[in-house]
Design an enzyme around this catalytic site. Structure first.
Site, PDB file in Angstrom:
ATOM      1  N   LYS A 182      -2.476  -1.906  -3.276  1.00 55.84           N
ATOM      2  CA  LYS A 182      -3.533  -1.093  -2.662  1.00 55.84           C
ATOM      3  C   LYS A 182      -3.158   0.380  -2.805  1.00 55.84           C
ATOM      4  CE  LYS A 182      -5.971  -0.312   1.696  1.00 55.84           C
ATOM      5  NZ  LYS A 182      -6.575  -0.960   2.853  1.00 55.84           N
ATOM      6  N   GLU A 187       0.825  -1.208   0.000  1.00 56.29           N
ATOM      7  CA  GLU A 187       0.000   0.000   0.000  1.00 56.29           C
ATOM      8  C   GLU A 187       0.864   1.264   0.000  1.00 56.29           C
ATOM      9  OE1 GLU A 187      -2.695   0.397   3.345  1.00 56.29           O
ATOM     10  OE2 GLU A 187      -3.590   2.206   2.505  1.00 56.29           O
TER      11      GLU A 187
END
Ligand code: 13P
Length: 341
Positions: A220, A178
């Site tokens: 992500k 992420e």
């Protein structure tokens, strides 16, 4: 099953049609802030009650393929005495775990951050596997100013994110990587696109350097949007900008891209995800969600810390997850917000 087979199986489960991921992995300070926004005190018991409410929502497995938890939750039990990871599996939801230890100041930088948590990570992961977790998450954050992020911050963060991913895969756990470019600031859409592209380009270089198997990660990212409070272009324009960055940076080997919501309202996040899935052009990945706030805000509002509201809170969760499930297929429309209320 060997390590790679295990990861492939987990990816298949997480990316089944109509499914996304719920991030319910807020650290102690973050969950305290989120709950207090709705007048709820954060205690071990309120966190247990709330997170088991999420995991045991009847039917939620149709829309949510995985839930990311915080360490504490893996050892907590539902009201009926089942461990929360087992309650997830009972609904065919894969339990996951956030493993980073948060962001600290990057020494030598102009106030930028780097995420920590690599020390003893392999040993910690062995423990999480025993508790039933099959995938992991690590979040980096990048602040936009006219001068930042610096090359130093881009490279330092890419390096730790890639090292984390390599360690997770060495345990047969699927890493969610992420790299979050924050929405704070008064930058425009183009500036967010340029920074997001730089963050992802340095990340994929580092993933290659650390021989991370791209077929067994989930990316992500943030959606490409102007800074908070700046005028918003149409959802279609933001979707196009987001896809342009992804096409330039994310190899087709990556199976799934699950966006964070980043402070958008629930409706905005769903509308953007829908527009991304409706857009024309090459999209060689699953494009789904891994929202925290955009999924949980309506649930926390409905619950308000009152046990009698638990059913209403689960209904709110089911409804929001269903709308995002439709958006993940490009089948959502804003009128559904009121139709199904
Ligand atoms: P938001 O969807 O609230 O941005 O959170 C996603 C997340 O898990 C951040 O790490």
């Amino acid at each position: 099953m060997d390590r790679i087979g295990q990861m492939q199986h987990t990816i298949e489960r997480l990316t089944r049609p109509g499914r996304g991921i719920l991030a319910a992995d807020e650290s102690y300070p973050t969950i305290t802030k989120r709950l207090s926004d709705f007048g709820i005190e954060s205690t071990e018991e309120t966190r247990r009650f709330y997170r088991s409410l999420l995991a045991t929502t009847p039917g939620i497995g149709d829309y949510v393929g995985g839930i990311i938890f915080f360490e504490e939750t893996l050892g907590q039990r539902t009201d009926s005495g089942q461990l929360i990871p087992a309650a997830c599996e009972a609904q065919d939801i894969v339990p996951g775990i956030k493993v980073d230890k948060g962001a600290v100041e990057l020494a030598g930088s102009d106030g930028e951050k780097v995420t920590q948590g690599l020390d003893n990570l392999g040993d910690r992961l062995d423990g999480y596997v025993e508790q039933g977790a099959l995938f992991t998450k690590w979040r980096n954050l990048y602040q936009i100013t006219p001068a930042l992020p610096s090359r130093q911050a881009l490279e330092a963060n890419a390096e730790v994110l890639a090292r984390y991913a390599a360690i997770a895969q060495s345990r047969g756990m699927v890493p969610i990587v992420e790299p979050e470019v924050l929405m704070d600031g008064d930058h425009d859409l183009d500036r967010c696109a340029a920074v997001t592209e730089a963050a992802q380009a340095s990340l994929f270089e580092a993933l290659r350097r650390h021989r991370v198997l791209l077929e067994a990660i989930i990316l992500k990212p943030n959606m490409v949007l102007p800074g908070k409070g700046q005028p918003r272009p149409s959802v279609e324009t933001c979707a196009e900008a987001t896809l342009q960055v992804l096409r330039r940076t994310v190899p087709a080997a990556v199976p799934s891209i699950n966006f964070l919501s980043g402070g958008q309202t629930s409706e905005e996040a769903t509308a953007h995800l829908n527009a991304i899935n409706q857009a024309e052009g090459a999209k060689p990945w699953v494009l789904s969600f891994s929202f925290s706030r955009a999924l949980q805000n309506p649930v926390q509002a409905a619950w308000a810390g009152v046990a009698e509201n638990a059913d209403a809170a689960q209904q709110a969760f089911l409804q929001r997850a269903k709308l995002n499930s439709l958006a993940r297929e490009g089948r959502y429309s804003a009128s559904m917000e009121t139709d199904n209320a």
